[in-house]
Design a protein around this motif. Structure first.
Motif, PDB file in Angstrom:
ATOM      1  N   PHE A 104       0.853  -1.182   0.000  1.00 24.39           N
ATOM      2  CA  PHE A 104       0.000   0.000   0.000  1.00 24.39           C
ATOM      3  C   PHE A 104       0.893   1.238   0.000  1.00 24.39           C
ATOM      4  O   PHE A 104       1.942   1.259   0.666  1.00 24.39           O
ATOM      5  CB  PHE A 104      -0.900   0.022   1.246  1.00 24.39           C
ATOM      6  CG  PHE A 104      -2.015  -0.978   1.189  1.00 24.39           C
ATOM      7  CD1 PHE A 104      -3.274  -0.617   0.734  1.00 24.39           C
ATOM      8  CD2 PHE A 104      -1.812  -2.288   1.594  1.00 24.39           C
ATOM      9  CE1 PHE A 104      -4.311  -1.543   0.691  1.00 24.39           C
ATOM     10  CE2 PHE A 104      -2.835  -3.219   1.550  1.00 24.39           C
ATOM     11  CZ  PHE A 104      -4.095  -2.840   1.097  1.00 24.39           C
ATOM     12  N   PRO A 105       0.505   2.291  -0.711  1.00 27.86           N
ATOM     13  CA  PRO A 105       1.361   3.485  -0.839  1.00 27.86           C
ATOM     14  C   PRO A 105       1.297   4.398   0.380  1.00 27.86           C
ATOM     15  O   PRO A 105       0.917   5.569   0.292  1.00 27.86           O
ATOM     16  CB  PRO A 105       0.774   4.171  -2.082  1.00 27.86           C
ATOM     17  CG  PRO A 105      -0.682   3.828  -2.032  1.00 27.86           C
ATOM     18  CD  PRO A 105      -0.730   2.411  -1.509  1.00 27.86           C
ATOM     19  N   VAL A 106       1.671   3.873   1.524  1.00 27.40           N
ATOM     20  CA  VAL A 106       1.688   4.669   2.759  1.00 27.40           C
ATOM     21  C   VAL A 106       3.071   4.540   3.374  1.00 27.40           C
ATOM     22  O   VAL A 106       3.572   3.433   3.573  1.00 27.40           O
ATOM     23  CB  VAL A 106       0.622   4.174   3.764  1.00 27.40           C
ATOM     24  CG1 VAL A 106       0.659   5.021   5.033  1.00 27.40           C
ATOM     25  CG2 VAL A 106      -0.770   4.229   3.145  1.00 27.40           C
ATOM     26  N   GLU A 107       3.705   5.662   3.667  1.00 27.81           N
ATOM     27  CA  GLU A 107       5.039   5.655   4.240  1.00 27.81           C
ATOM     28  C   GLU A 107       5.043   6.388   5.574  1.00 27.81           C
ATOM     29  O   GLU A 107       4.233   7.284   5.806  1.00 27.81           O
ATOM     30  CB  GLU A 107       6.043   6.336   3.296  1.00 27.81           C
ATOM     31  CG  GLU A 107       6.255   5.611   1.976  1.00 27.81           C
ATOM     32  CD  GLU A 107       6.979   4.288   2.130  1.00 27.81           C
ATOM     33  OE1 GLU A 107       7.702   4.124   3.137  1.00 27.81           O
ATOM     34  OE2 GLU A 107       6.811   3.419   1.255  1.00 27.81           O
ATOM     35  N   ALA A 108       5.958   6.006   6.448  1.00 27.72           N
ATOM     36  CA  ALA A 108       6.121   6.669   7.739  1.00 27.72           C
ATOM     37  C   ALA A 108       7.577   7.089   7.879  1.00 27.72           C
ATOM     38  O   ALA A 108       8.463   6.456   7.303  1.00 27.72           O
ATOM     39  CB  ALA A 108       5.742   5.722   8.889  1.00 27.72           C
ATOM     40  N   PRO A 109       7.848   8.181   8.615  1.00 27.05           N
ATOM     41  CA  PRO A 109       9.239   8.587   8.786  1.00 27.05           C
ATOM     42  C   PRO A 109      10.028   7.524   9.533  1.00 27.05           C
ATOM     43  O   PRO A 109       9.498   6.813  10.385  1.00 27.05           O
ATOM     44  CB  PRO A 109       9.119   9.872   9.624  1.00 27.05           C
ATOM     45  CG  PRO A 109       7.790   9.778  10.293  1.00 27.05           C
ATOM     46  CD  PRO A 109       6.914   9.058   9.325  1.00 27.05           C
ATOM     47  N   SER A 110      11.298   7.412   9.207  1.00 29.43           N
ATOM     48  CA  SER A 110      12.141   6.415   9.855  1.00 29.43           C
ATOM     49  C   SER A 110      12.292   6.730  11.335  1.00 29.43           C
ATOM     50  O   SER A 110      12.388   7.887  11.733  1.00 29.43           O
ATOM     51  CB  SER A 110      13.525   6.380   9.198  1.00 29.43           C
ATOM     52  OG  SER A 110      13.415   6.038   7.832  1.00 29.43           O
ATOM     53  N   SER A 111      12.317   5.696  12.140  1.00 30.72           N
ATOM     54  CA  SER A 111      12.518   5.879  13.574  1.00 30.72           C
ATOM     55  C   SER A 111      14.012   5.916  13.857  1.00 30.72           C
ATOM     56  O   SER A 111      14.761   5.042  13.440  1.00 30.72           O
ATOM     57  CB  SER A 111      11.871   4.726  14.345  1.00 30.72           C
ATOM     58  OG  SER A 111      12.087   4.862  15.719  1.00 30.72           O
ATOM     59  N   LEU A 112      14.456   6.945  14.580  1.00 34.25           N
ATOM     60  CA  LEU A 112      15.869   7.105  14.875  1.00 34.25           C
ATOM     61  C   LEU A 112      16.291   6.347  16.128  1.00 34.25           C
ATOM     62  O   LEU A 112      17.474   6.123  16.354  1.00 34.25           O
ATOM     63  CB  LEU A 112      16.217   8.593  15.032  1.00 34.25           C
ATOM     64  CG  LEU A 112      15.993   9.475  13.804  1.00 34.25           C
ATOM     65  CD1 LEU A 112      16.411  10.911  14.116  1.00 34.25           C
ATOM     66  CD2 LEU A 112      16.789   8.946  12.616  1.00 34.25           C
ATOM     67  N   ASN A 113      15.315   6.007  16.972  1.00 33.32           N
ATOM     68  CA  ASN A 113      15.672   5.301  18.205  1.00 33.32           C
ATOM     69  C   ASN A 113      14.683   4.169  18.467  1.00 33.32           C
ATOM     70  O   ASN A 113      13.480   4.390  18.532  1.00 33.32           O
ATOM     71  CB  ASN A 113      15.717   6.261  19.402  1.00 33.32           C
ATOM     72  CG  ASN A 113      14.449   7.078  19.542  1.00 33.32           C
ATOM     73  OD1 ASN A 113      13.538   6.990  18.723  1.00 33.32           O
ATOM     74  ND2 ASN A 113      14.377   7.878  20.579  1.00 33.32           N
ATOM     75  N   VAL A 114      15.207   2.979  18.616  1.00 34.71           N
ATOM     76  CA  VAL A 114      14.388   1.791  18.856  1.00 34.71           C
ATOM     77  C   VAL A 114      14.851   1.143  20.160  1.00 34.71           C
ATOM     78  O   VAL A 114      16.011   0.761  20.281  1.00 34.71           O
ATOM     79  CB  VAL A 114      14.494   0.785  17.697  1.00 34.71           C
ATOM     80  CG1 VAL A 114      13.630  -0.432  17.980  1.00 34.71           C
ATOM     81  CG2 VAL A 114      14.106   1.437  16.376  1.00 34.71           C
ATOM     82  N   PRO A 115      13.973   1.010  21.151  1.00 34.07           N
ATOM     83  CA  PRO A 115      14.366   0.423  22.437  1.00 34.07           C
ATOM     84  C   PRO A 115      14.782  -1.034  22.296  1.00 34.07           C
ATOM     85  O   PRO A 115      14.336  -1.758  21.409  1.00 34.07           O
ATOM     86  CB  PRO A 115      13.088   0.545  23.283  1.00 34.07           C
ATOM     87  CG  PRO A 115      12.262   1.578  22.611  1.00 34.07           C
ATOM     88  CD  PRO A 115      12.578   1.460  21.156  1.00 34.07           C
ATOM     89  N   ASP A 116      15.645  -1.470  23.203  1.00 35.00           N
ATOM     90  CA  ASP A 116      16.064  -2.865  23.289  1.00 35.00           C
ATOM     91  C   ASP A 116      14.859  -3.697  23.713  1.00 35.00           C
ATOM     92  O   ASP A 116      14.205  -3.394  24.709  1.00 35.00           O
ATOM     93  CB  ASP A 116      17.194  -2.985  24.320  1.00 35.00           C
ATOM     94  CG  ASP A 116      17.799  -4.377  24.376  1.00 35.00           C
ATOM     95  OD1 ASP A 116      17.034  -5.360  24.319  1.00 35.00           O
ATOM     96  OD2 ASP A 116      19.025  -4.487  24.508  1.00 35.00           O
TER      97      ASP A 116
END
Length: 294
Positions: A104-116
């Motif tokens: 589907f043509p839906v995008e989200a901004p990249s996440s810069l921080n992902v918790p452990d």
């Protein structure tokens, strides 16, 4: 027949039909059969049941052997817009949709921080089992050190994930950024005054009145449409502990006379006094340097 009376598996298949009609505009019978690995007769029964529940929603094109959405279509299921966009953007399916079948043509901004994930898991365990945690926490002000915290909620503030917890070092409720936590260990149970019911800022709700910025916005109608305002006003009830995050995320001008300049400030907090006696407002645009006397 009421949807509540249907078996979970059949409800899933009907929701899949509904989702495809809503977002794709059409669905082949084979789509359903392939997705759920059911027989042709079972698939036909599902479509017949869907048509019985919502006869105005679909029509069958004999030539294309395909069901199409009608102009009178109204979703049979509640497809929440926010959840649907998040699922579509991240290609996550809950089994009640067609996500994963196609892009589907839906995008989200990249996440810069992902918790452990191990930190998240231990934190959730502590919350569910009413336990305390021993952690190593690295803060901007004091660096790394051991802390004992009693978590009660995990929160997405729009920029990063944090845990709301009682801090035994300062004997107060605070927010701890999940990505700054390491070496997590479950310890004893929480003590009196350390649970969420004792977190007054978490329990207290305040009402924020947001309006189009009176100086930075030339056409306020556009902002009213952005936020679904009624008579030029959007009223949001928010936990006092979360108010600062919301105001920062949406760049809400919190000055008394709407004096912040810049295109990023499209909203103004009309009832600034609602923030009185609320902590963690240093991040609220324009509030800290203009705070009313307390």
């Amino acid at each position: 027949m009421m949807l509540e009376k249907l078996a979970f598996s059949q409800k899933q298949r009907l929701a899949y039909i509904d989702f495809c009609l809503l977002f794709k505009g059409s669905i082949y019978r084979q789509d359903l059969i392939k997705r759920f690995e059911v027989g042709l007769s079972a698939g036909s029964r599902d479509f017949n049941l869907y048509k019985e529940l919502a006869p105005q929603n679909l029509e069958y094109d004999v030539k294309q052997k395909r069901y199409f959405q009608t102009s009178e279509f109204k979703p049979l299921f509640d497809h929440d817009a926010k959840r649907s966009l998040i699922k579509l953007a991240n290609d996550i399916s809950d089994g009640f949709d067609a996500i994963g079948d196609l892009h589907f043509p839906v995008e989200a901004p990249s996440s810069l921080n992902v918790p452990d994930i191990s930190v998240v898991a231990k934190t959730v365990q502590a919350i569910l089992n009413e336990r305390a945690l021993e952690i190593n926490y690295t803060s901007l002000s004091s660096g790394s050190g051991k802390r004992e915290i009693v978590p009660h909620s995990i929160v997405d503030n729009g920029m990063r994930w944090h845990v709301r917890a009682f801090d035994r070092k300062t004997e107060s409720f605070r927010d701890f950024v999940l990505t700054r936590i390491s070496n997590v260990k479950l310890i004893g149970n929480y003590e009196f005054g350390e649970d969420s019911n004792s977190d007054t800022e978490w329990q207290r709700m305040i009402s924020l009145q947001l309006v189009p910025h009176p100086n930075n916005v030339k056409f306020p109608k556009a902002i009213e449409m952005d936020y679904d305002m009624k008579n030029g006003l959007l009223t949001i009830d928010v936990r006092a502990a979360m108010a600062g995050y919301l105001l920062r995320r949406w760049n809400v001008d919190c000055t008394e006379e709407a004096t912040l300049n810049g295109p990023e400030y499209q909203l103004w907090l009309r009832n600034r006094t609602s923030l009185m006696n609320t902590s963690n407002l240093a991040i609220a645009p324009g509030y800290e340097n203009n705070s009313p006397a307390r």
